[in-house]
Write an enzyme that holds these catalytic residues in place. Structure first.
Site, PDB file in Angstrom:
ATOM      1  N   LYS A   1      -8.353  13.299  -0.534  1.00 35.88           N
ATOM      2  CA  LYS A   1      -8.865  14.307  -1.475  1.00 35.88           C
ATOM      3  C   LYS A   1     -10.299  13.978  -1.908  1.00 35.88           C
ATOM      4  O   LYS A   1     -11.187  14.822  -1.847  1.00 35.88           O
ATOM      5  CB  LYS A   1      -7.974  14.382  -2.737  1.00 35.88           C
ATOM      6  CG  LYS A   1      -6.520  14.730  -2.457  1.00 35.88           C
ATOM      7  CD  LYS A   1      -5.711  14.803  -3.739  1.00 35.88           C
ATOM      8  CE  LYS A   1      -5.568  13.486  -4.482  1.00 35.88           C
ATOM      9  NZ  LYS A   1      -4.826  12.436  -3.728  1.00 35.88           N
TER      10      LYS A   1
ATOM     11  N   ARG B   1      -0.940  17.917 -11.324  1.00 36.35           N
ATOM     12  CA  ARG B   1      -0.005  17.041 -10.617  1.00 36.35           C
ATOM     13  C   ARG B   1       1.424  17.263 -11.075  1.00 36.35           C
ATOM     14  O   ARG B   1       2.333  16.602 -10.545  1.00 36.35           O
ATOM     15  CB  ARG B   1      -0.376  15.580 -10.885  1.00 36.35           C
ATOM     16  CG  ARG B   1      -1.299  14.941  -9.855  1.00 36.35           C
ATOM     17  CD  ARG B   1      -1.621  13.519 -10.302  1.00 36.35           C
ATOM     18  NE  ARG B   1      -1.904  12.626  -9.222  1.00 36.35           N
ATOM     19  CZ  ARG B   1      -3.145  12.253  -8.845  1.00 36.35           C
ATOM     20  NH1 ARG B   1      -4.193  12.725  -9.458  1.00 36.35           N
ATOM     21  NH2 ARG B   1      -3.296  11.406  -7.869  1.00 36.35           N
TER      22      ARG B   1
ATOM     23  N   ARG C   1      -8.728   0.673   0.904  1.00 37.62           N
ATOM     24  CA  ARG C   1      -9.739   1.497   0.220  1.00 37.62           C
ATOM     25  C   ARG C   1     -10.647   0.653  -0.659  1.00 37.62           C
ATOM     26  O   ARG C   1     -10.199  -0.247  -1.369  1.00 37.62           O
ATOM     27  CB  ARG C   1      -9.062   2.577  -0.638  1.00 37.62           C
ATOM     28  CG  ARG C   1     -10.074   3.350  -1.503  1.00 37.62           C
ATOM     29  CD  ARG C   1      -9.565   4.682  -1.983  1.00 37.62           C
ATOM     30  NE  ARG C   1      -8.438   4.578  -2.896  1.00 37.62           N
ATOM     31  CZ  ARG C   1      -7.791   5.626  -3.384  1.00 37.62           C
ATOM     32  NH1 ARG C   1      -8.153   6.862  -3.041  1.00 37.62           N
ATOM     33  NH2 ARG C   1      -6.759   5.456  -4.193  1.00 37.62           N
TER      34      ARG C   1
ATOM     35  N   ARG D   1      -9.826  -0.667  -6.484  1.00 36.15           N
ATOM     36  CA  ARG D   1      -9.206  -0.161  -7.713  1.00 36.15           C
ATOM     37  C   ARG D   1      -7.994  -1.007  -8.094  1.00 36.15           C
ATOM     38  O   ARG D   1      -7.250  -1.457  -7.226  1.00 36.15           O
ATOM     39  CB  ARG D   1      -8.763   1.290  -7.501  1.00 36.15           C
ATOM     40  CG  ARG D   1      -9.858   2.294  -7.806  1.00 36.15           C
ATOM     41  CD  ARG D   1      -9.525   3.696  -7.367  1.00 36.15           C
ATOM     42  NE  ARG D   1      -8.188   4.153  -7.734  1.00 36.15           N
ATOM     43  CZ  ARG D   1      -7.720   5.363  -7.454  1.00 36.15           C
ATOM     44  NH1 ARG D   1      -8.482   6.245  -6.821  1.00 36.15           N
ATOM     45  NH2 ARG D   1      -6.493   5.702  -7.795  1.00 36.15           N
TER      46      ARG D   1
ATOM     47  N   ARG E   1       3.305   5.412  -7.513  1.00 39.62           N
ATOM     48  CA  ARG E   1       2.514   6.650  -7.416  1.00 39.62           C
ATOM     49  C   ARG E   1       3.146   7.616  -6.423  1.00 39.62           C
ATOM     50  O   ARG E   1       3.178   8.831  -6.664  1.00 39.62           O
ATOM     51  CB  ARG E   1       1.075   6.317  -6.992  1.00 39.62           C
ATOM     52  CG  ARG E   1       0.252   5.769  -8.149  1.00 39.62           C
ATOM     53  CD  ARG E   1      -0.835   4.825  -7.692  1.00 39.62           C
ATOM     54  NE  ARG E   1      -1.946   5.473  -7.022  1.00 39.62           N
ATOM     55  CZ  ARG E   1      -2.849   4.815  -6.292  1.00 39.62           C
ATOM     56  NH1 ARG E   1      -2.762   3.501  -6.129  1.00 39.62           N
ATOM     57  NH2 ARG E   1      -3.836   5.467  -5.737  1.00 39.62           N
TER      58      ARG E   1
HETATM   59  P1  ADP Z   1      -5.407   8.959  -5.926  1.00 41.94           P
HETATM   60  O1  ADP Z   1      -6.782   8.864  -5.354  1.00 41.94           O
HETATM   61  O2  ADP Z   1      -4.566   7.803  -5.556  1.00 41.94           O
HETATM   62  O3  ADP Z   1      -4.728  10.247  -5.657  1.00 41.94           O
HETATM   63  P2  ADP Z   1      -6.487   9.461  -8.615  1.00 41.94           P
HETATM   64  O4  ADP Z   1      -7.798   8.789  -8.690  1.00 41.94           O
HETATM   65  O5  ADP Z   1      -6.486  10.936  -8.440  1.00 41.94           O
HETATM   66  O6  ADP Z   1      -5.584   8.766  -7.497  1.00 41.94           O
HETATM   67  O7  ADP Z   1      -5.640   9.107  -9.906  1.00 41.94           O
HETATM   68  C1  ADP Z   1      -5.450   7.767 -10.288  1.00 41.94           C
HETATM   69  C2  ADP Z   1      -4.456   7.706 -11.421  1.00 41.94           C
HETATM   70  O8  ADP Z   1      -4.959   8.433 -12.555  1.00 41.94           O
HETATM   71  C3  ADP Z   1      -3.090   8.318 -11.139  1.00 41.94           C
HETATM   72  O9  ADP Z   1      -2.216   7.422 -10.482  1.00 41.94           O
HETATM   73  C4  ADP Z   1      -2.621   8.628 -12.562  1.00 41.94           C
HETATM   74  O10 ADP Z   1      -2.218   7.435 -13.232  1.00 41.94           O
HETATM   75  C5  ADP Z   1      -3.907   9.096 -13.229  1.00 41.94           C
HETATM   76  N1  ADP Z   1      -4.063  10.564 -13.047  1.00 41.94           N
HETATM   77  C6  ADP Z   1      -5.013  11.189 -12.305  1.00 41.94           C
HETATM   78  N2  ADP Z   1      -4.853  12.509 -12.349  1.00 41.94           N
HETATM   79  C7  ADP Z   1      -3.760  12.739 -13.126  1.00 41.94           C
HETATM   80  C8  ADP Z   1      -3.050  13.905 -13.541  1.00 41.94           C
HETATM   81  N3  ADP Z   1      -3.428  15.136 -13.134  1.00 41.94           N
HETATM   82  N4  ADP Z   1      -1.972  13.734 -14.338  1.00 41.94           N
HETATM   83  C9  ADP Z   1      -1.580  12.534 -14.758  1.00 41.94           C
HETATM   84  N5  ADP Z   1      -2.188  11.386 -14.391  1.00 41.94           N
HETATM   85  C10 ADP Z   1      -3.263  11.483 -13.581  1.00 41.94           C
HETATM   86  P1  ADP Z   2      -7.386  10.346  -2.196  1.00 39.73           P
HETATM   87  O1  ADP Z   2      -8.524  10.812  -3.065  1.00 39.73           O
HETATM   88  O2  ADP Z   2      -6.543  11.480  -1.703  1.00 39.73           O
HETATM   89  O3  ADP Z   2      -6.573   9.266  -2.823  1.00 39.73           O
HETATM   90  P2  ADP Z   2      -9.505   9.109  -0.557  1.00 39.73           P
HETATM   91  O4  ADP Z   2     -10.424  10.231  -0.220  1.00 39.73           O
HETATM   92  O5  ADP Z   2      -9.929   8.150  -1.594  1.00 39.73           O
HETATM   93  O6  ADP Z   2      -8.024   9.719  -0.888  1.00 39.73           O
HETATM   94  O7  ADP Z   2      -9.182   8.341   0.811  1.00 39.73           O
HETATM   95  C1  ADP Z   2      -8.254   7.266   0.843  1.00 39.73           C
HETATM   96  C2  ADP Z   2      -8.726   6.245   1.880  1.00 39.73           C
HETATM   97  O8  ADP Z   2      -8.628   6.819   3.190  1.00 39.73           O
HETATM   98  C3  ADP Z   2     -10.166   5.803   1.721  1.00 39.73           C
HETATM   99  O9  ADP Z   2     -10.235   4.437   2.074  1.00 39.73           O
HETATM  100  C4  ADP Z   2     -10.931   6.667   2.714  1.00 39.73           C
HETATM  101  O10 ADP Z   2     -12.059   5.977   3.191  1.00 39.73           O
HETATM  102  C5  ADP Z   2      -9.905   6.887   3.815  1.00 39.73           C
HETATM  103  N1  ADP Z   2      -9.977   8.230   4.449  1.00 39.73           N
HETATM  104  C6  ADP Z   2     -10.116   9.424   3.828  1.00 39.73           C
HETATM  105  N2  ADP Z   2     -10.108  10.446   4.717  1.00 39.73           N
HETATM  106  C7  ADP Z   2      -9.936   9.883   5.945  1.00 39.73           C
HETATM  107  C8  ADP Z   2      -9.827  10.409   7.270  1.00 39.73           C
HETATM  108  N3  ADP Z   2      -9.851  11.716   7.517  1.00 39.73           N
HETATM  109  N4  ADP Z   2      -9.638   9.524   8.268  1.00 39.73           N
HETATM  110  C9  ADP Z   2      -9.574   8.202   8.036  1.00 39.73           C
HETATM  111  N5  ADP Z   2      -9.672   7.640   6.818  1.00 39.73           N
HETATM  112  C10 ADP Z   2      -9.842   8.470   5.771  1.00 39.73           C
END
Ligand code: ADP
Ligand code: ADP
Ligand code: ZN
Length: 217
Positions: free
Chosen positions: A14, A89, A128, A161, A172
């Protein structure tokens, strides 16, 4: 005006797509995860509260999360659109968002669901690294920065992170399957849902999302 939501499990890509899409469409990137992490850095009241949930992989309570999104979407830079990354979410968050977008008169046009299998999610999350300054994501094996440990975009240092460990990831994923995935049906019924294979090359995926947006704009 372009208004969209990016949904998907942790690690689906994302943030990676969000950074590129907001550049293309010149809309603000609203990541609730980034907002919470900023608050944690500032040691604000919100940050202290959020940290208790985030570090263990739990969701921050809906009322708190809805309030920060309501405030953010009311800002001037959202007048010409927005990209929500990681919100909503839960079903109550989606209901709250309906109310908020009615208030500001800018309904959601696209719900982009990016998915990947669990094995790939674990691989991505465990490797990551994110920029400490601008939160751009990288991967130690497959999405390396040009210079080791330095952000390509802003020169900031890369960090891991606190919640990117296997234990918190399990929690998660549990929340994702129980609370977030049911939202897909909610948005399918409203005809807004578009699903994409997140295991593809990131530029191929970006093109697919952009074609969808441009066909329906
Ligand atoms: P990821 O990249 O793993 O999807 P995010 O950076 O979006 O994670 O979110 C990290 C953490 O922040 C989540 O695991 C949760 O604890 C909190 N968080 C983020 N967005 C939300 C939401 N919409 N509702 C509740 N908690 C959230
Ligand atoms: P999210 O926000 O959904 O948690 P991220 O965009 O942070 O996901 O991506 C999670 C991990 O996967 C990061 O280490 C990123 O560099 C890697 N990644 C994201 N998109 C791709 C892709 N299309 N192919 C390979 N690796 C990816
Ligand atoms: Zn950076």
């Amino acid at each position: 005006m372009i208004t969209m939501i990016l949904m998907g499990p942790p690690g689906a890509g994302k943030g990676t797509q969000a950074k590129r899409l907001v550049n293309k469409y010149d809309i603000p990137h609203i990541s609730t995860g980034d907002m919470f992490r900023e608050a944690i850095k500032e040691r604000s009241e919100l940050g202290i509260l959020a940290k208790r949930y985030i570090d263990d992989g739990h969701l921050v309570p809906d009322d708190v999360t809805n309030a920060i999104v309501r405030e953010r979407l009311a800002k001037d830079d959202c007048q010409h659109g927005y990209l929500l990354d990681g919100f909503p979410r839960t079903i109550p968050q989606a209901m709250a968002l309906e109310g908020i977008t009615k208030e500001i008169n800018r309904p959601v046009q696209f719900v982009i669901n990016i998915d990947a299998d669990e094995k790939e999610l674990i691989r991505r999350i465990s490797g990551r690294r994110v920029c400490k300054v601008c939160s751009t994501p990288y991967h130690i094996d497959t999405m390396k920065p040009k210079v080791e440990n330095v952000c390509d975009v802003c020169g900031g240092p890369l960090i891991q992170r606190a919640d990117d460990n296997e234990e918190a990831l399990r929690v998660r994923l549990g929340h994702y399957y129980e609370q977030t995935r049911p939202l897909l049906d909610f948005y399918k019924k409203s005809g807004l849902l578009h699903s994409f294979d997140g295991t593809q090359d990131l530029n191929v995926l970006l093109k697919q999302i952009m074609s969808l947006v441009e066909e329906n704009e």
